[in-house]
Design a protein around this motif. Sequence first.
Motif, PDB file in Angstrom:
ATOM      1  N   LEU A 126      16.267  28.001 106.570  1.00 19.35           N
ATOM      2  CA  LEU A 126      17.690  27.763 106.800  1.00 19.35           C
ATOM      3  C   LEU A 126      18.227  29.045 107.424  1.00 19.35           C
ATOM      4  CD1 LEU A 126      18.743  26.118 103.401  1.00 19.35           C
ATOM      5  CD2 LEU A 126      17.969  25.009 105.495  1.00 19.35           C
ATOM      6  N   ASN A 127      18.844  28.931 108.587  1.00 20.31           N
ATOM      7  CA  ASN A 127      19.287  30.102 109.334  1.00 20.31           C
ATOM      8  C   ASN A 127      20.790  30.304 109.322  1.00 20.31           C
ATOM      9  OD1 ASN A 127      16.686  30.988 110.314  1.00 20.31           O
ATOM     10  ND2 ASN A 127      16.685  29.072 111.445  1.00 20.31           N
ATOM     11  N   GLY A 128      21.526  29.391 108.704  1.00 20.31           N
ATOM     12  CA  GLY A 128      22.970  29.525 108.649  1.00 20.31           C
ATOM     13  C   GLY A 128      23.579  28.366 107.901  1.00 20.31           C
ATOM     14  N   ILE A 129      24.880  28.459 107.725  1.00 17.66           N
ATOM     15  CA  ILE A 129      25.628  27.395 107.057  1.00 17.66           C
ATOM     16  C   ILE A 129      26.958  27.264 107.783  1.00 17.66           C
ATOM     17  CG2 ILE A 129      26.657  28.962 105.360  1.00 17.66           C
ATOM     18  CD1 ILE A 129      26.420  26.703 103.296  1.00 17.66           C
ATOM     19  N   ILE A 130      27.462  26.046 107.873  1.00 15.61           N
ATOM     20  CA  ILE A 130      28.767  25.809 108.476  1.00 15.61           C
ATOM     21  C   ILE A 130      29.702  25.319 107.389  1.00 15.61           C
ATOM     22  CG2 ILE A 130      30.077  24.427 110.131  1.00 15.61           C
ATOM     23  CD1 ILE A 130      27.572  24.406 111.901  1.00 15.61           C
ATOM     24  N   THR A 132      35.992  36.348 109.493  1.00 14.18           N
ATOM     25  CA  THR A 132      37.310  35.733 109.679  1.00 14.18           C
ATOM     26  C   THR A 132      37.115  34.242 109.899  1.00 14.18           C
ATOM     27  OG1 THR A 132      38.227  37.768 110.591  1.00 14.18           O
ATOM     28  CG2 THR A 132      39.419  35.730 111.054  1.00 14.18           C
ATOM     29  N   TYR A 133      37.631  33.464 108.960  1.00 17.11           N
ATOM     30  CA  TYR A 133      37.566  32.011 109.043  1.00 17.11           C
ATOM     31  C   TYR A 133      38.714  31.498 109.902  1.00 17.11           C
ATOM     32  CZ  TYR A 133      34.297  31.962 105.091  1.00 17.11           C
ATOM     33  OH  TYR A 133      33.217  32.138 104.276  1.00 17.11           O
ATOM     34  N   ILE A 148      28.336  30.502 109.663  1.00 16.49           N
ATOM     35  CA  ILE A 148      27.939  31.764 109.053  1.00 16.49           C
ATOM     36  C   ILE A 148      26.446  31.910 109.334  1.00 16.49           C
ATOM     37  CG2 ILE A 148      27.759  33.063 106.908  1.00 16.49           C
ATOM     38  CD1 ILE A 148      30.159  31.345 105.916  1.00 16.49           C
ATOM     39  N   GLN A 149      26.140  32.755 110.295  1.00 16.23           N
ATOM     40  CA  GLN A 149      24.759  32.954 110.730  1.00 16.23           C
ATOM     41  C   GLN A 149      24.076  33.958 109.807  1.00 16.23           C
ATOM     42  OE1 GLN A 149      23.209  31.325 113.311  1.00 16.23           O
ATOM     43  NE2 GLN A 149      21.347  32.303 112.552  1.00 16.23           N
TER      44      GLN A 149
END
Length: 181
Positions: free
Chosen positions: A65-69, A113-114, A121-122
């Motif tokens: 897993l390389n990131g999450i959104i 910063t969202y 989020i990498q």
Amino acid sequence: PIYDYFDFGLKNVTVKNVLNENRYRLENGTQAIPMLLQTSLKSGKTLLLYKASALSSAGLTAGNLNGIILTVANQGGTARFMKVKLKPVASSVLKPENLDFGGFTEVFNDHYTYKKGANRIQFYTPFIWDGKSNILVEVSYTNSSPNTNIELEGSLENTTASLYSNNNYAVDLSSSGHLNI
């Protein structure tokens, strides 16, 4: 005079282009959940539980897993010194009395910063998912000056899938509070 000195390092990741990527949507929740990232306070920690059954149903298979959104419902805000950590867990419900804060893999450590909508989020290092375990995600932040709360989109379930604490560096010694040192 006495001064406090804190040594810290942030890990900035820049994605220049993406040649091939798979994305998996876990749910279609559109309810604003304001308490998970209360960045109007100076610090906080949130635990999010992603069940293996939901990950597999979305099409995710074992591997990196390389990131999450995370999707933000409001205008967003900044989480300074934000850390994201993941770990595999067997439990399918979060219970405050049974939390284990060991064994996490840190995958993100930077200011973030969202903005309203999808926020990628990498990770600076991949998290290897075994395809069987649930995944516990810990998000923590420390803001030197409070700003706008971040409202994540999600849905409410009958089982506990998230826990949060705010100003988690404070010690409450009021009434019957105590501190063991």
